[in-house]
Design a protein around this motif. Structure first.
Motif, PDB file in Angstrom:
ATOM      1  N   LYS A   2      -0.724 -19.112 -28.163  1.00 50.72           N
ATOM      2  CA  LYS A   2      -1.998 -18.538 -27.731  1.00 50.72           C
ATOM      3  C   LYS A   2      -2.723 -19.515 -26.810  1.00 50.72           C
ATOM      4  CE  LYS A   2      -6.299 -16.734 -29.466  1.00 50.72           C
ATOM      5  NZ  LYS A   2      -7.178 -16.632 -30.603  1.00 50.72           N
ATOM      6  N   LYS A   3      -3.149 -18.992 -25.702  1.00 49.39           N
ATOM      7  CA  LYS A   3      -3.823 -19.835 -24.720  1.00 49.39           C
ATOM      8  C   LYS A   3      -5.320 -19.684 -24.853  1.00 49.39           C
ATOM      9  CE  LYS A   3      -3.837 -20.787 -19.824  1.00 49.39           C
ATOM     10  NZ  LYS A   3      -3.287 -20.449 -18.530  1.00 49.39           N
ATOM     11  N   MET A   4      -5.991 -20.787 -25.114  1.00 47.72           N
ATOM     12  CA  MET A   4      -7.448 -20.764 -25.187  1.00 47.72           C
ATOM     13  C   MET A   4      -8.003 -21.485 -23.967  1.00 47.72           C
ATOM     14  SD  MET A   4      -8.377 -21.537 -29.140  1.00 47.72           S
ATOM     15  CE  MET A   4     -10.113 -21.476 -28.736  1.00 47.72           C
ATOM     16  N   LEU A   6     -11.403 -22.833 -22.036  1.00 44.63           N
ATOM     17  CA  LEU A   6     -12.815 -23.146 -22.222  1.00 44.63           C
ATOM     18  C   LEU A   6     -13.626 -22.438 -21.159  1.00 44.63           C
ATOM     19  CD1 LEU A   6     -12.643 -26.952 -22.880  1.00 44.63           C
ATOM     20  CD2 LEU A   6     -12.948 -25.126 -24.509  1.00 44.63           C
ATOM     21  N   VAL A 103     -16.497 -30.770 -26.138  1.00 38.60           N
ATOM     22  CA  VAL A 103     -15.414 -30.324 -27.009  1.00 38.60           C
ATOM     23  C   VAL A 103     -15.021 -31.488 -27.916  1.00 38.60           C
ATOM     24  CG1 VAL A 103     -13.134 -29.260 -27.110  1.00 38.60           C
ATOM     25  CG2 VAL A 103     -14.611 -28.825 -25.141  1.00 38.60           C
ATOM     26  N   GLN A 107     -12.386 -29.390 -32.411  1.00 39.84           N
ATOM     27  CA  GLN A 107     -12.232 -28.225 -31.539  1.00 39.84           C
ATOM     28  C   GLN A 107     -10.962 -28.344 -30.690  1.00 39.84           C
ATOM     29  OE1 GLN A 107     -16.160 -28.811 -29.855  1.00 39.84           O
ATOM     30  NE2 GLN A 107     -16.807 -26.792 -30.587  1.00 39.84           N
ATOM     31  N   VAL A 108     -10.696 -29.548 -30.174  1.00 40.35           N
ATOM     32  CA  VAL A 108      -9.504 -29.772 -29.354  1.00 40.35           C
ATOM     33  C   VAL A 108      -8.249 -29.447 -30.160  1.00 40.35           C
ATOM     34  CG1 VAL A 108      -8.086 -31.547 -28.212  1.00 40.35           C
ATOM     35  CG2 VAL A 108     -10.548 -31.470 -27.799  1.00 40.35           C
ATOM     36  N   MET A 111      -6.892 -25.903 -30.092  1.00 34.78           N
ATOM     37  CA  MET A 111      -6.606 -25.326 -28.782  1.00 34.78           C
ATOM     38  C   MET A 111      -5.137 -25.515 -28.421  1.00 34.78           C
ATOM     39  SD  MET A 111      -9.906 -26.967 -26.823  1.00 34.78           S
ATOM     40  CE  MET A 111      -9.360 -26.388 -25.238  1.00 34.78           C
ATOM     41  N   SER A 112      -4.674 -24.694 -27.496  1.00 27.87           N
ATOM     42  CA  SER A 112      -3.339 -24.902 -26.930  1.00 27.87           C
ATOM     43  C   SER A 112      -3.433 -25.308 -25.463  1.00 27.87           C
ATOM     44  CB  SER A 112      -2.480 -23.648 -27.076  1.00 27.87           C
ATOM     45  OG  SER A 112      -3.075 -22.559 -26.391  1.00 27.87           O
ATOM     46  N   SER A 113      -4.595 -25.086 -24.854  1.00 24.88           N
ATOM     47  CA  SER A 113      -4.828 -25.518 -23.478  1.00 24.88           C
ATOM     48  C   SER A 113      -6.320 -25.529 -23.209  1.00 24.88           C
ATOM     49  CB  SER A 113      -4.112 -24.597 -22.480  1.00 24.88           C
ATOM     50  OG  SER A 113      -4.712 -23.324 -22.467  1.00 24.88           O
ATOM     51  N   GLY A 114      -6.685 -26.146 -22.107  1.00 23.57           N
ATOM     52  CA  GLY A 114      -8.067 -26.168 -21.670  1.00 23.57           C
ATOM     53  C   GLY A 114      -8.112 -26.228 -20.157  1.00 23.57           C
ATOM     54  N   ASP A 121      -5.168 -26.255 -15.722  1.00 23.12           N
ATOM     55  CA  ASP A 121      -5.168 -26.350 -17.177  1.00 23.12           C
ATOM     56  C   ASP A 121      -4.412 -27.582 -17.651  1.00 23.12           C
ATOM     57  OD1 ASP A 121      -6.523 -23.971 -17.310  1.00 23.12           O
ATOM     58  OD2 ASP A 121      -4.814 -22.786 -18.003  1.00 23.12           O
TER      59      ASP A 121
END
Length: 159
Positions: A2-4, A6, A103, A107-108, A111-114, A121
């Protein structure tokens, strides 16, 4: 995976990105923390050369993945010199280390990306219980600044 992404809620004006100025930042901003830590002297020189001191002193908030001097030392000397002498490329590389918003480490880790301020990204993953940003390991997290947070990394991120 899953790509999150920001949400980039911070709008950078052309003047803010132009930065400029080589005075030493004050207070507890990201720029001030970097300027007062000898482990970030190469990063500070790069931030100054790219004209980003003013940006990293502004209200933000920002999340900065800050490479140490040892991280910069992994770059071949000729390549590092060329990068430091190319303000446009240097700015692109440095902005690849910045995410808009504050962040924290917790929180990091979810995540799977930012999405970085330069528009590209970064990949976020866990390896052996450590947070990885691309191929870089977060060695120290959650250094709180008045305008965001710093996470120390052991390798310079290249877009």
């Amino acid at each position: 995976m899953k790509k999150m992404l920001l949400c980039t809620t911070l709008l950078f004006s052309g003047a803010a990105l132009a930065g400029g100025g080589s005075s030493m930042p004050g207070g507890n901003t990201i720029a001030a923390i970097v300027s007062n830590d000898p482990n970030f002297s190469t990063l500070l020189a790069a931030v100054k050369a790219a004209g980003l001191v003013e940006t990293l002193s502004s209200p933000g908030p920002f999340t900065v993945f800050a490479p140490t001097n040892a991280a910069f030392a992994k770059i071949p000397a000729a390549d590092l010199t060329a990068l430091l002498n190319d303000p446009a490329q240097l700015k692109a590389v440095l902005l690849y280390h910045v995410v808009a918003g504050k962040v924290t480490a917790s929180q990091v880790m979810g995540m799977s990306s930012g999405t970085t301020v330069n528009g590209a990204d970064v990949r976020v993953s866990m390896m052996d219980g450590k947070v990885m940003i691309n191929d870089s390991t977060v060695t120290k997290a959650d250094i709180m600044a008045s305008n965001g947070v710093i996470h120390v990394i052991d390798t310079v991120l290249m877009p």
